[in-house]
Write a protein that holds these residues in place. Structure first.
Motif, PDB file in Angstrom:
ATOM      1  N   ASN A  22      33.088  -9.331 142.150  1.00  0.00           N
ATOM      2  CA  ASN A  22      33.148  -8.049 141.442  1.00  0.00           C
ATOM      3  C   ASN A  22      34.199  -7.120 142.034  1.00  0.00           C
ATOM      4  OD1 ASN A  22      31.193  -8.751 139.565  1.00  0.00           O
ATOM      5  ND2 ASN A  22      29.518  -7.960 140.819  1.00  0.00           N
ATOM      6  N   LYS A  25      37.552  -8.269 140.840  1.00  0.00           N
ATOM      7  CA  LYS A  25      37.738  -7.893 139.428  1.00  0.00           C
ATOM      8  C   LYS A  25      38.082  -6.414 139.313  1.00  0.00           C
ATOM      9  CE  LYS A  25      34.933 -11.486 137.311  1.00  0.00           C
ATOM     10  NZ  LYS A  25      33.660 -11.821 136.639  1.00  0.00           N
ATOM     11  N   GLN A  26      37.453  -5.571 140.130  1.00  0.00           N
ATOM     12  CA  GLN A  26      37.771  -4.138 140.109  1.00  0.00           C
ATOM     13  C   GLN A  26      39.218  -3.898 140.517  1.00  0.00           C
ATOM     14  OE1 GLN A  26      34.879  -2.122 142.540  1.00  0.00           O
ATOM     15  NE2 GLN A  26      33.268  -2.291 141.004  1.00  0.00           N
ATOM     16  N   ASP A  29      41.340  -4.895 137.567  1.00  0.00           N
ATOM     17  CA  ASP A  29      41.258  -3.868 136.518  1.00  0.00           C
ATOM     18  C   ASP A  29      42.085  -2.644 136.893  1.00  0.00           C
ATOM     19  OD1 ASP A  29      39.549  -5.545 135.133  1.00  0.00           O
ATOM     20  OD2 ASP A  29      37.717  -4.433 135.659  1.00  0.00           O
ATOM     21  N   TYR A  30      41.998  -2.228 138.147  1.00  0.00           N
ATOM     22  CA  TYR A  30      42.773  -1.089 138.641  1.00  0.00           C
ATOM     23  C   TYR A  30      44.272  -1.366 138.477  1.00  0.00           C
ATOM     24  CZ  TYR A  30      44.658   2.384 141.888  1.00  0.00           C
ATOM     25  OH  TYR A  30      45.379   3.418 142.448  1.00  0.00           O
TER      26      TYR A  30
END
Length: 132
Positions: A22, A25-26, A29-30
């Motif tokens: 996770n 993934k963050q 995404d950032y």
């Protein structure tokens, strides 16, 4: 720094738990949101490698914010030791598994480094006998 590992045991497969996945993934995404093109896990706003000094300063700020007056400087490498200590202190992860995750060539190296955790577990185990 991108270099080879120090030993053959340094080249290893380490499965990631859901928290790590996770977090990655963050980061993706950032980077996508800010249009940062990079293959690095940690990069600057241009996608280039972050130097070790800046990474250390960031860790210091995070620790200081989280620890307040109890803050004490810890090097980046201390995160590795923290993971080993936390894994062993659960009492649910075998020392051999921790040794392999850390890439130690010999389980005795792990044992000697984390003997204080093992002693605490022995004390707790014997205290459980009082309940029986």
């Amino acid at each position: 720094m991108i270099t080879d590992t120090k030993t053959v045991n340094g080249d290893r497969y380490i499965p990631l738990n859901n928290t790590a996945i996770n977090a990655l993934k963050q980061i993706q995404d950032y980077n996508q949101y800010y249009n940062i093109q990079t293959n690095l896990v940690v990069s600057n706003d241009k996608g280039a490698m972050v130097n070790e000094r800046n990474l250390q300063r960031t860790l210091d700020r995070v620790l200081k914010k989280g620890m307040g007056d109890d803050y004490k400087h810890h090097g980046i490498h201390s995160l590795r030791h923290t993971m080993g200590s936390m894994a062993l202190s659960t009492g649910k992860i075998d020392i051999k598994v921790v040794s392999e995750i850390l890439g130690h060539s010999d389980i005795n190296l792990t044992y000697n480094k984390y003997i204080h955790i093992i002693k605490e577990q022995k004390t707790q185990a014997l205290e459980l006998l009082d309940v029986i």
